[in-house]
Write an enzyme that holds these catalytic residues in place. Structure first.
Site, PDB file in Angstrom:
ATOM      1  N   GLY A 148       0.819  -1.199   0.000  1.00 35.45           N
ATOM      2  CA  GLY A 148       0.000   0.000   0.000  1.00 35.45           C
ATOM      3  C   GLY A 148       0.854   1.252   0.000  1.00 35.45           C
ATOM      4  O   GLY A 148       2.011   1.221   0.429  1.00 35.45           O
TER       5      GLY A 148
ATOM      6  N   GLN B  63       2.829   9.965   1.315  1.00 35.34           N
ATOM      7  CA  GLN B  63       4.169   9.379   1.336  1.00 35.34           C
ATOM      8  C   GLN B  63       5.038   9.799   0.162  1.00 35.34           C
ATOM      9  O   GLN B  63       6.242   9.593   0.182  1.00 35.34           O
ATOM     10  CB  GLN B  63       4.077   7.842   1.367  1.00 35.34           C
ATOM     11  CG  GLN B  63       3.523   7.316   2.676  1.00 35.34           C
ATOM     12  CD  GLN B  63       3.371   5.809   2.626  1.00 35.34           C
ATOM     13  OE1 GLN B  63       2.377   5.298   2.152  1.00 35.34           O
ATOM     14  NE2 GLN B  63       4.369   5.092   3.096  1.00 35.34           N
TER      15      GLN B  63
ATOM     16  N   CYS C  92       6.078  -0.365   6.902  1.00 34.29           N
ATOM     17  CA  CYS C  92       5.680   0.808   6.130  1.00 34.29           C
ATOM     18  C   CYS C  92       6.824   1.202   5.201  1.00 34.29           C
ATOM     19  O   CYS C  92       7.987   1.163   5.608  1.00 34.29           O
ATOM     20  CB  CYS C  92       5.378   1.958   7.088  1.00 34.29           C
ATOM     21  SG  CYS C  92       4.926   3.491   6.273  1.00 34.29           S
ATOM     22  N   LEU C  93       6.499   1.579   3.969  1.00 39.35           N
ATOM     23  CA  LEU C  93       7.556   1.973   3.028  1.00 39.35           C
ATOM     24  C   LEU C  93       8.279   3.241   3.495  1.00 39.35           C
ATOM     25  O   LEU C  93       9.400   3.496   3.075  1.00 39.35           O
ATOM     26  CB  LEU C  93       6.972   2.175   1.622  1.00 39.35           C
ATOM     27  CG  LEU C  93       6.455   0.908   0.915  1.00 39.35           C
ATOM     28  CD1 LEU C  93       5.808   1.257  -0.403  1.00 39.35           C
ATOM     29  CD2 LEU C  93       7.575  -0.103   0.713  1.00 39.35           C
TER      30      LEU C  93
ATOM     31  N   HIS D  33      -4.069   1.254   7.865  1.00 38.13           N
ATOM     32  CA  HIS D  33      -2.718   1.824   7.863  1.00 38.13           C
ATOM     33  C   HIS D  33      -2.629   2.999   6.869  1.00 38.13           C
ATOM     34  O   HIS D  33      -2.151   4.078   7.211  1.00 38.13           O
ATOM     35  CB  HIS D  33      -1.724   0.709   7.501  1.00 38.13           C
ATOM     36  CG  HIS D  33      -0.302   1.146   7.361  1.00 38.13           C
ATOM     37  ND1 HIS D  33       0.706   0.701   8.195  1.00 38.13           N
ATOM     38  CD2 HIS D  33       0.302   1.993   6.485  1.00 38.13           C
ATOM     39  CE1 HIS D  33       1.846   1.266   7.835  1.00 38.13           C
ATOM     40  NE2 HIS D  33       1.633   2.047   6.792  1.00 38.13           N
ATOM     41  N   GLU D  34      -3.116   2.778   5.647  1.00 38.55           N
ATOM     42  CA  GLU D  34      -3.017   3.832   4.620  1.00 38.55           C
ATOM     43  C   GLU D  34      -3.901   5.032   4.954  1.00 38.55           C
ATOM     44  O   GLU D  34      -3.510   6.179   4.722  1.00 38.55           O
ATOM     45  CB  GLU D  34      -3.384   3.284   3.232  1.00 38.55           C
ATOM     46  CG  GLU D  34      -2.502   2.144   2.721  1.00 38.55           C
ATOM     47  CD  GLU D  34      -1.019   2.407   2.852  1.00 38.55           C
ATOM     48  OE1 GLU D  34      -0.575   3.565   2.781  1.00 38.55           O
ATOM     49  OE2 GLU D  34      -0.275   1.420   3.062  1.00 38.55           O
TER      50      GLU D  34
ATOM     51  N   HIS E  45      -2.244   7.380   7.259  1.00 42.72           N
ATOM     52  CA  HIS E  45      -1.317   8.300   6.584  1.00 42.72           C
ATOM     53  C   HIS E  45      -2.045   9.568   6.134  1.00 42.72           C
ATOM     54  O   HIS E  45      -1.505  10.670   6.229  1.00 42.72           O
ATOM     55  CB  HIS E  45      -0.688   7.647   5.349  1.00 42.72           C
ATOM     56  CG  HIS E  45       0.492   6.767   5.647  1.00 42.72           C
ATOM     57  ND1 HIS E  45       1.609   7.223   6.317  1.00 42.72           N
ATOM     58  CD2 HIS E  45       0.745   5.469   5.351  1.00 42.72           C
ATOM     59  CE1 HIS E  45       2.488   6.225   6.418  1.00 42.72           C
ATOM     60  NE2 HIS E  45       1.988   5.146   5.846  1.00 42.72           N
TER      61      HIS E  45
HETATM   62 ZN    ZN Z   1       2.800   3.309   5.656  1.00 38.79          ZN
END
Ligand code: ZN
Length: 168
Positions: free
Chosen positions: A43, A48, A90-91, A132-133, A136
């Site tokens: 995701g 991000q 997480c990226l 999670h997304e 953000h």
């Molecule tokens: Zn993340």
């Protein structure tokens, strides 16, 4: 497209609603999907990559069965059910994983890239990924949700993994 790394200030900002699903947004969606797949993530939220828009892309299907991208614009969770604690990553926090408590099942509404309303019931990895997304989009990173002890351990560990970012 560069993914911002925690604790970049932009990750702390709230995303604005998307008013037009125009050509620019379509190319942003394509770029985000490309970046997500290239980074082997499940995701990615627009925050991000420094775009404060309510847009997330996801794909939780195993690589050999995929791709099955999900695009959610102006998403909003309407139902939460149960609880589940599982490891998350997480990226924007590369190479770090820790358990986070999330709702086990959710319902989310939003729009897809064709301006069609979507209503999705999700559980398992998809439910976790959506929560999670969407965090953000509110300026919340999963490490903000760790318990106090883990948060302290994370700060120490992160200072070693990512000294330059952490000293800002
Ligand atoms: Zn993340």
């Amino acid at each position: 497209m560069k993914i911002l790394i925690y604790p970049d200030e932009i990750l702390r900002n709230e995303a604005q609603s998307v008013e037009n699903i125009d050509g620019r947004l379509q190319s942003l969606i394509d770029e985000m999907l490309k970046t997500m797949y290239a980074s082997r993530g499940v995701g990615l939220a627009a925050n991000q990559i420094g775009e404060l828009r309510q847009l997330v892309v996801m794909d939780v299907t195993p690589t050999k069965e995929g791709p099955h991208p999900i695009v959610l614009i102006n998403p909003h969770i309407t139902e939460f059910e149960g609880e589940k604690v599982e490891d998350e990553g997480c990226l924007s926090v590369p190479n770090y994983f820790a358990p986070v408590k999330r709702a086990a099942k959710i319902e989310v509404v939003g729009y897809d890239r064709n301006e069609k309303e979507i209503r999705l019931e999700a559980e398992g990895l998809l439910a976790r990924c959506i929560q999670h997304e969407l965090d953000h989009l509110k300026g919340i990173c999963f490490v903000d949700r760790l318990n106090p002890v883990r948060k302290m351990l994370f700060r120490k560990k992160w200072a070693k993994i990512c000294p330059k970012e952490n000293s800002r």
